[in-house]
Design a protein around this motif. Structure first.
Motif, PDB file in Angstrom:
ATOM      1  N   ARG A   1      29.294  17.717  68.356  1.00 14.76           N
ATOM      2  CA  ARG A   1      28.920  16.653  67.425  1.00 14.76           C
ATOM      3  C   ARG A   1      30.088  15.727  67.125  1.00 14.76           C
ATOM      4  NH1 ARG A   1      26.316  19.472  62.347  1.00 14.76           N
ATOM      5  NH2 ARG A   1      28.088  20.848  62.680  1.00 14.76           N
ATOM      6  N   LEU A   2      31.305  16.293  67.072  1.00 17.51           N
ATOM      7  CA  LEU A   2      32.486  15.493  66.781  1.00 17.51           C
ATOM      8  C   LEU A   2      33.237  15.170  68.067  1.00 17.51           C
ATOM      9  CD1 LEU A   2      33.870  17.326  63.617  1.00 17.51           C
ATOM     10  CD2 LEU A   2      32.451  15.258  63.715  1.00 17.51           C
ATOM     11  N   GLU A   3      33.710  13.939  68.181  1.00 17.62           N
ATOM     12  CA  GLU A   3      34.462  13.544  69.366  1.00 17.62           C
ATOM     13  C   GLU A   3      35.734  14.357  69.517  1.00 17.62           C
ATOM     14  OE1 GLU A   3      35.319  11.708  72.890  1.00 17.62           O
ATOM     15  OE2 GLU A   3      33.454  11.703  71.722  1.00 17.62           O
ATOM     16  N   SER A   4      36.355  14.736  68.392  1.00 19.26           N
ATOM     17  CA  SER A   4      37.585  15.532  68.468  1.00 19.26           C
ATOM     18  C   SER A   4      37.323  16.887  69.113  1.00 19.26           C
ATOM     19  CB  SER A   4      38.172  15.718  67.066  1.00 19.26           C
ATOM     20  OG  SER A   4      37.239  16.364  66.213  1.00 19.26           O
ATOM     21  N   GLY A   5      36.204  17.515  68.769  1.00 20.91           N
ATOM     22  CA  GLY A   5      35.868  18.791  69.388  1.00 20.91           C
ATOM     23  C   GLY A   5      35.594  18.642  70.870  1.00 20.91           C
ATOM     24  N   ARG A   6      34.920  17.567  71.232  1.00 18.11           N
ATOM     25  CA  ARG A   6      34.655  17.307  72.642  1.00 18.11           C
ATOM     26  C   ARG A   6      35.959  17.103  73.409  1.00 18.11           C
ATOM     27  NH1 ARG A   6      34.228  13.075  76.002  1.00 18.11           N
ATOM     28  NH2 ARG A   6      32.641  13.188  77.654  1.00 18.11           N
ATOM     29  N   THR A   7      36.891  16.344  72.818  1.00 17.95           N
ATOM     30  CA  THR A   7      38.174  16.092  73.470  1.00 17.95           C
ATOM     31  C   THR A   7      38.941  17.391  73.686  1.00 17.95           C
ATOM     32  OG1 THR A   7      38.338  13.866  72.536  1.00 17.95           O
ATOM     33  CG2 THR A   7      40.392  14.908  73.229  1.00 17.95           C
ATOM     34  N   ASP A   8      38.965  18.254  72.677  1.00 15.40           N
ATOM     35  CA  ASP A   8      39.672  19.530  72.803  1.00 15.40           C
ATOM     36  C   ASP A   8      39.051  20.389  73.902  1.00 15.40           C
ATOM     37  OD1 ASP A   8      41.272  18.736  70.708  1.00 15.40           O
ATOM     38  OD2 ASP A   8      40.161  19.868  69.198  1.00 15.40           O
ATOM     39  N   TYR A   9      37.731  20.419  73.954  1.00 11.15           N
ATOM     40  CA  TYR A   9      37.039  21.204  74.984  1.00 11.15           C
ATOM     41  C   TYR A   9      37.394  20.707  76.379  1.00 11.15           C
ATOM     42  CZ  TYR A   9      33.228  22.906  77.938  1.00 11.15           C
ATOM     43  OH  TYR A   9      32.507  23.469  78.959  1.00 11.15           O
ATOM     44  N   VAL A  10      37.279  19.400  76.582  1.00  7.86           N
ATOM     45  CA  VAL A  10      37.571  18.830  77.901  1.00  7.86           C
ATOM     46  C   VAL A  10      39.034  19.079  78.275  1.00  7.86           C
ATOM     47  CG1 VAL A  10      37.749  16.684  79.228  1.00  7.86           C
ATOM     48  CG2 VAL A  10      35.753  17.099  77.760  1.00  7.86           C
ATOM     49  N   ALA A  11      39.944  18.869  77.324  1.00  5.84           N
ATOM     50  CA  ALA A  11      41.365  19.056  77.614  1.00  5.84           C
ATOM     51  C   ALA A  11      41.672  20.495  78.000  1.00  5.84           C
ATOM     52  CB  ALA A  11      42.204  18.644  76.412  1.00  5.84           C
ATOM     53  N   GLY A  12      41.066  21.458  77.306  1.00  2.00           N
ATOM     54  CA  GLY A  12      41.283  22.854  77.651  1.00  2.00           C
ATOM     55  C   GLY A  12      40.817  23.172  79.051  1.00  2.00           C
TER      56      GLY A  12
ATOM     57  N   ALA B   1      49.889  22.092  75.215  1.00  3.86           N
ATOM     58  CA  ALA B   1      50.093  20.655  75.015  1.00  3.86           C
ATOM     59  C   ALA B   1      49.029  20.116  74.071  1.00  3.86           C
ATOM     60  CB  ALA B   1      50.025  19.910  76.351  1.00  3.86           C
ATOM     61  N   SER B   2      49.272  18.914  73.577  1.00  5.48           N
ATOM     62  CA  SER B   2      48.234  18.255  72.799  1.00  5.48           C
ATOM     63  C   SER B   2      47.089  17.883  73.735  1.00  5.48           C
ATOM     64  CB  SER B   2      48.780  17.001  72.120  1.00  5.48           C
ATOM     65  OG  SER B   2      49.040  15.989  73.081  1.00  5.48           O
ATOM     66  N   ALA B   3      45.891  17.835  73.177  1.00  7.60           N
ATOM     67  CA  ALA B   3      44.739  17.450  73.989  1.00  7.60           C
ATOM     68  C   ALA B   3      44.934  16.055  74.578  1.00  7.60           C
ATOM     69  CB  ALA B   3      43.474  17.515  73.139  1.00  7.60           C
ATOM     70  N   ASP B   4      45.493  15.148  73.797  1.00 10.81           N
ATOM     71  CA  ASP B   4      45.709  13.786  74.285  1.00 10.81           C
ATOM     72  C   ASP B   4      46.665  13.758  75.470  1.00 10.81           C
ATOM     73  OD1 ASP B   4      44.009  12.764  72.374  1.00 10.81           O
ATOM     74  OD2 ASP B   4      45.606  12.227  70.975  1.00 10.81           O
TER      75      ASP B   4
END
Length: 235
Positions: free
Chosen positions: A44-55, A16-19
């Motif tokens: 450093r990037l919010e997008s990377g943080r979001t992907d990590y948390v979502a995974g 799924a998408s991280a969102d």
């Protein structure tokens, strides 16, 4: 994603998408351990943080579906076999050693798997095919390299083999140093969006899928046939 008929011992795989993951009713950073929160904060990037948390949320949702328990009751841990640190490496559930888990994230898309047998999953965006192609000669067997180089879209062909081989690493059947010795050239390289492509490699069941929304290449392997499941409400 379509839900398939259940098979005995089938590991569950979700993409799924991280969102979308973070909009799930059970999702939230309250699921994460202190170690995971600290690792997430280092991006450093919010997008990377979001992907990590979502995974790390998605793998809990898969395991929760498998076990029939709330995701909030599951603790996820990791351990690196090389350095011994607990903020990266192979994921596992300390309280449920019978369950095998795997996770992967790329830009905006995450994948995870959980089963009672070893399972490995990987996801990569098609847009990354060019950059990944730089390592093709190191990680592909000669027959695989010839097929990739002769494909109509070599970058996409390489990406398909890459996610397969990453899945083998995650299931414990290969390492980065031995990928070039693993020959998967008998498997088809073209996996159009739609129904998953199922095949066998040695004693492993392989599931290939192309995410129609993001064009991401997904692979999952296990000693039992992996099953794609839908964990998110429609709409």
């Amino acid at each position: 994603m379509t839900t398939e008929a259940q098979e005995p011992d089938a590991p569950l795989v979700a993409v799924a998408s991280a969102d979308a993951v973070l909009r799930h009713p059970e999702a939230g950073e309250h699921l994460l351990t202190e170690i995971e929160r600290a690792r997430a904060a280092r991006f450093r990037l919010e997008s990377g943080r979001t992907d990590y948390v979502a995974g790390h949320v998605l793998v809990r949702l898969c395991a929760a579906r498998l076990l029939g328990v709330p995701a909030a009751g599951l603790v996820l841990a990791q351990e690196c076999p090389d350095c011994g640190l607990a903020d990266h490496g192979k994921p596992y559930l300390p309280d449920h050693p019978e369950v095998q888990v795997s996770l992967s994230h790329t830009r905006g898309v995450v994948a995870a798997g959980a089963g009672l047998r070893p399972v490995g999953v990987d996801v990569e965006l098609a847009a990354r095919g060019g950059s990944l192609g730089a390592v093709a000669r190191r990680v592909l067997a000669p027959a695989e390299l010839a097929l990739v180089e002769s494909a109509a879209e070599p970058g996409l062909a390489f990406l398909r083999q890459w996610v397969r081989k990453e899945s083998l690493i995650k299931v414990g059947r290969a390492t980065l140093d031995t990928l070039g010795q693993v020959d998967m050239s008998a498997l088809p390289l073209d996996v159009p969006p739609g129904a998953p492509l199922r095949s066998r490699f040695e004693d492993l069941h392989l599931l290939d899928w192309t995410d129609p929304e993001h064009g991401a290449a997904v692979a999952a392997v296990s000693t039992a046939p992996p099953r794609l499941v839908e964990l998110f409400p429609a709409g």
